[in-house]
Scaffold this motif. Structure first.
Motif: not given
Length: 165
Positions: A71-77, A5-11
């Motif tokens: 950084a999130l993978l799915g809903d996991t920080a 899964r792609e890593v999502a980076v949120l502010r």
């Protein structure tokens, strides 16, 4: 089993309230591990120095003037990074941490890429400090164009690095 899964980076803080608990857990792991590596292990968050405990218990206040990336993978920080705004066109990266269970998946690189993009928008030079025994982190920073520079911190075994964006 491999997780692609792609890593999502949120502010942070943002629209995802679940990140709050994940960020606190990441900061706790970071500080507990760092104290142990410095030879000053503590058993729990309550035994950390006040300034570190404050980051964990109330990150909104501790980082009110900073940019916090999660950084999130799915809903996991799974990782975090703080960008402090400094004066004279400089930013400082602090608290880069990836949950050890998720290392090797490009999470730290994604966080650093987002931090560098933020600094570029501000036209800032980016600096950071890292303990000399964290050789993997130093190698990553060097790959991203950071170079060792004169220390602005008097703590022994701390390597100071800088990059112009």
């Amino acid at each position: 089993m491999s997780d692609h899964r792609e890593v999502a980076v949120l502010r942070w803080p943002g629209r995802t309230p679940a990140i709050d608990d994940g960020l606190a857990a990441l900061l706790a792991a970071y500080h507990l591990r760092t104290e142990a590596e410095k030879g000053e292990p503590v058993a729990c968050v309550d035994e950390l120095p006040d300034r570190y405990r404050a980051e964990i218990t109330d990150p909104r206040t501790a980082f009110a003037d900073d940019v916090v990336l999660v950084a999130l993978l799915g809903d996991t920080a799974v990782g975090c990074l703080v960008v402090n705004s400094l004066t004279d066109g400089q930013s400082e990266i602090k608290r880069l941490w990836t949950d050890p269970e998720f290392r090797g998946r490009g999470i730290a690189s994604a966080l650093l890429g987002s931090a560098l993009a933020h600094a570029a928008e501000q036209g800032a030079t980016v600096r950071l400090s890292v303990w000399e025994w964290r050789t993997g982190a130093i190698a990553l920073y060097e790959r991203l164009g950071f170079a060792v520079t004169q220390s602005w911190d008097e703590r022994v075994q701390l390597v100071c690095m800088q990059r112009t964006v």
